[in-house]
Motif scaffolding. Structure first.
Motif, mmCIF file in Angstrom:
data_model
loop_
_atom_site.group_PDB
_atom_site.id
_atom_site.type_symbol
_atom_site.label_atom_id
_atom_site.label_comp_id
_atom_site.label_asym_id
_atom_site.label_seq_id
_atom_site.Cartn_x
_atom_site.Cartn_y
_atom_site.Cartn_z
ATOM 1 N N ASP A 3 0.850 -1.209 0.000
ATOM 2 C CA ASP A 3 0.000 0.000 0.000
ATOM 3 C C ASP A 3 0.884 1.257 0.000
ATOM 4 O OD1 ASP A 3 -2.357 -1.482 0.194
ATOM 5 O OD2 ASP A 3 -2.316 -1.457 2.394
ATOM 6 N N LEU A 4 1.929 1.228 0.849
ATOM 7 C CA LEU A 4 2.824 2.393 0.943
ATOM 8 C C LEU A 4 3.602 2.598 -0.361
ATOM 9 C CD1 LEU A 4 4.220 2.071 4.599
ATOM 10 C CD2 LEU A 4 2.385 3.563 3.781
ATOM 11 N N ALA A 5 4.006 1.465 -0.971
ATOM 12 C CA ALA A 5 4.738 1.566 -2.243
ATOM 13 C C ALA A 5 3.833 2.155 -3.324
ATOM 14 C CB ALA A 5 5.243 0.185 -2.660
ATOM 15 N N LYS A 6 2.554 1.794 -3.284
ATOM 16 C CA LYS A 6 1.614 2.331 -4.287
ATOM 17 C C LYS A 6 1.436 3.845 -4.083
ATOM 18 C CE LYS A 6 -2.870 1.757 -6.495
ATOM 19 N NZ LYS A 6 -3.001 3.172 -6.672
ATOM 20 N N ILE A 7 1.355 4.266 -2.817
ATOM 21 C CA ILE A 7 1.218 5.710 -2.532
ATOM 22 C C ILE A 7 2.449 6.457 -3.059
ATOM 23 C CG2 ILE A 7 1.281 7.384 -0.617
ATOM 24 C CD1 ILE A 7 -0.722 5.566 0.843
ATOM 25 N N GLU A 8 3.627 5.863 -2.845
ATOM 26 C CA GLU A 8 4.871 6.498 -3.327
ATOM 27 C C GLU A 8 4.853 6.607 -4.859
ATOM 28 O OE1 GLU A 8 8.351 4.160 -2.532
ATOM 29 O OE2 GLU A 8 9.686 5.880 -2.716
ATOM 30 N N ASP A 9 4.410 5.524 -5.489
ATOM 31 C CA ASP A 9 4.351 5.483 -6.947
ATOM 32 C C ASP A 9 3.327 6.487 -7.495
ATOM 33 O OD1 ASP A 9 6.033 3.711 -8.304
ATOM 34 O OD2 ASP A 9 4.254 2.949 -9.402
ATOM 35 N N ASP A 10 2.157 6.514 -6.867
ATOM 36 C CA ASP A 10 1.105 7.453 -7.307
ATOM 37 C C ASP A 10 1.571 8.896 -7.143
ATOM 38 O OD1 ASP A 10 -0.461 5.286 -7.824
ATOM 39 O OD2 ASP A 10 -1.783 5.523 -6.076
ATOM 40 N N THR A 11 2.343 9.146 -6.065
ATOM 41 C CA THR A 11 2.868 10.498 -5.823
ATOM 42 C C THR A 11 3.787 10.895 -6.977
ATOM 43 O OG1 THR A 11 2.764 10.196 -3.436
ATOM 44 C CG2 THR A 11 4.298 11.854 -4.225
ATOM 45 N N ARG A 12 4.666 9.937 -7.341
ATOM 46 C CA ARG A 12 5.620 10.193 -8.419
ATOM 47 C C ARG A 12 4.893 10.479 -9.741
ATOM 48 N NH1 ARG A 12 8.359 5.491 -7.758
ATOM 49 N NH2 ARG A 12 9.740 6.176 -6.118
ATOM 50 N N ASN A 13 3.727 9.827 -9.906
ATOM 51 C CA ASN A 13 3.031 9.925 -11.195
ATOM 52 C C ASN A 13 1.859 10.906 -11.195
ATOM 53 O OD1 ASN A 13 4.699 8.056 -12.499
ATOM 54 N ND2 ASN A 13 3.637 6.382 -11.459
ATOM 55 N N LYS A 14 1.641 11.568 -10.073
ATOM 56 C CA LYS A 14 0.443 12.420 -9.986
ATOM 57 C C LYS A 14 0.469 13.552 -11.015
ATOM 58 C CE LYS A 14 -2.663 14.549 -6.643
ATOM 59 N NZ LYS A 14 -2.862 14.913 -5.224
ATOM 60 N N ALA A 15 1.675 14.086 -11.271
ATOM 61 C CA ALA A 15 1.774 15.179 -12.257
ATOM 62 C C ALA A 15 1.248 14.708 -13.616
ATOM 63 C CB ALA A 15 3.217 15.647 -12.386
ATOM 64 N N TYR A 16 1.634 13.479 -13.993
ATOM 65 C CA TYR A 16 1.193 12.970 -15.301
ATOM 66 C C TYR A 16 -0.328 12.857 -15.332
ATOM 67 C CZ TYR A 16 6.143 11.748 -15.627
ATOM 68 O OH TYR A 16 7.514 11.806 -15.633
ATOM 69 N N GLU A 17 -0.896 12.399 -14.216
ATOM 70 C CA GLU A 17 -2.357 12.247 -14.145
ATOM 71 C C GLU A 17 -3.043 13.609 -14.310
ATOM 72 O OE1 GLU A 17 -3.695 10.507 -10.466
ATOM 73 O OE2 GLU A 17 -5.809 10.688 -11.064
ATOM 74 N N ILE A 18 -2.507 14.618 -13.610
ATOM 75 C CA ILE A 18 -3.120 15.956 -13.687
ATOM 76 C C ILE A 18 -2.937 16.531 -15.103
ATOM 77 C CG2 ILE A 18 -3.092 18.322 -12.765
ATOM 78 C CD1 ILE A 18 -2.063 17.124 -10.089
#
Ligand code: 6V0
Length: 317
Positions: free
Chosen positions: A212-227
């Motif tokens: 779960d924590l690794a996914k949060i880290e990954d999503d954080t890294r990729n949030k700019a792309y999502e936005i």
């Protein structure tokens, strides 16, 4: 050095009035920060329009002098914030972008310094760690007077995601994204706390797994792309981070913030600007908080630094 604690007239110059810059201006006006706020951009109509638009907010915020200006206005400024840069075009490599933005940056830093500016540079244009380093080199300023936005936005994103997961206020999450503002950044979970409790222990209690924590880290890294996929650019988040950094300078706060700081042996690194917690006050960078990283994280920091050093070397060659 200016004594910001006794100064009752503070001046900030923004260079780059695009999506990030104009959002930053709006945030600064709303917070009632700086008596004088100057906007500089190659597109003069935009800066004049924004100044006129922003001055209408004065009825509801503290009165401010907001105007469209030029580099000569930097001479007596306390802070110059650089958000000018070209966006990455399809097919363009990262190094192409570095070269293009380094050219833009040098055309900005030189006239700012020539104006007699003696304040603090805050840099947000990308690739931010390299452009912060270049601002230091081009300006000849002491490294304490050049601050990058570094991993401030990434850290905000991490805290927001952790706050949702642990169901707490994001302001009570003490966790940092460190390293490059970019793909090699990492979450320093091993030292993170929530309300003084080690994050990893709290996660265990609540059935939150390492995955779960690794996914949060990954999503954080990729949030700019999502936005960016959804609305073309990201700007409110970073603009607020820039406002927070500027506030720590203008109010001489000694605030500990995640920024892009010049290292002087911390983490075994030198001659680099990279994301780490640091103390910010009226003199700029008052000190780096060297996080006691675990061996795994030390490795990630070293790898992230190596990536940055390579691009800096290629870009500034
Ligand atoms: P934008 O909306 O294209 O604005 C850029 C602005 O810079 C425009 O108004 C240009 O006219 C201006 N500009 C270009 N060249 C010059 C010059 N020589 N002198 C003065 N002004 C100039 O881009 P946006 O505002 O979205 O992004 C600005 C920069 O911030 C980019 O480099 C982004 O990659 C970067 N970001 C950094 C983030 C961070 O966390 N550090 C986050 C988001 C964006």
């Amino acid at each position: 050095m200016k004594d910001l604690t006794t100064k009752n007239h503070q001046k900030v110059v923004l260079v780059g009035d695009g999506a990030v810059g104009s959002s930053y201006a709006y945030s600064m006006i709303n917070q009632g920060l700086a008596e004088e706020f100057v906007i500089v951009d190659v597109i003069k109509d935009r800066t004049e329009g924004d100044a006129l638009d922003l001055e209408d907010a004065q009825v509801f915020t503290a009165p401010k002098k907001v105007y469209s200006g030029d580099y000569s206005d930097c001479g007596d400024a306390d802070v110059v914030v650089i958000t000018a840069g070209a966006p990455q075009k399809p097919g363009e490599t990262r190094l192409d972008l570095v070269n293009k933005n380094l050219k833009i940056l040098s055309s900005i830093v030189k006239p700012v310094v020539d104006s007699g500016f003696d304040g603090i540079f805050v840099v947000a244009a990308n690739p931010v760690d390299i452009l912060t380093y270049a601002t230091w080199k081009f300006s000849g300023f002491p490294k304490e007077k050049v601050i990058g936005s570094g991993t401030s936005l990434d850290t905000s994103r991490l805290r927001v995601a952790l706050a949702k997961k642990f169901n707490v206020d994001p302001r009570n999450v003490d966790a940092y994204i460190m390293g490059e503002h970019g793909d090699s950044e990492f979450a320093a979970y091993d030292e993170a706390t929530i309300g003084t409790k080690p994050l990893k222990a709290l996660a265990k209690e609540q059935g939150i797994t390492d995955d779960d924590l690794a996914k949060i880290e990954d999503d954080t890294r990729n949030k700019a792309y999502e936005i960016i996929n959804k609305k073309g650019a990201t700007f409110y988040g970073v603009a607020t981070c820039l406002m927070r950094i500027t506030k720590a300078i203008l109010r001489d706060e000694n605030a500990i913030l995640p920024i892009g700081a010049a290292l002087d042996g911390e983490y075994g690194l030198n001659d680099i600007f990279i994301g780490t917690p640091a103390i910010i006050n009226g003199s700029g960078l008052a000190g780096v908080i060297e996080v006691p990283l675990s061996d795994r994280e030390k490795d990630l920091m070293a790898k992230s630094a190596a990536t940055l050093k390579q691009v800096t070397k290629d870009g500034l060659a």
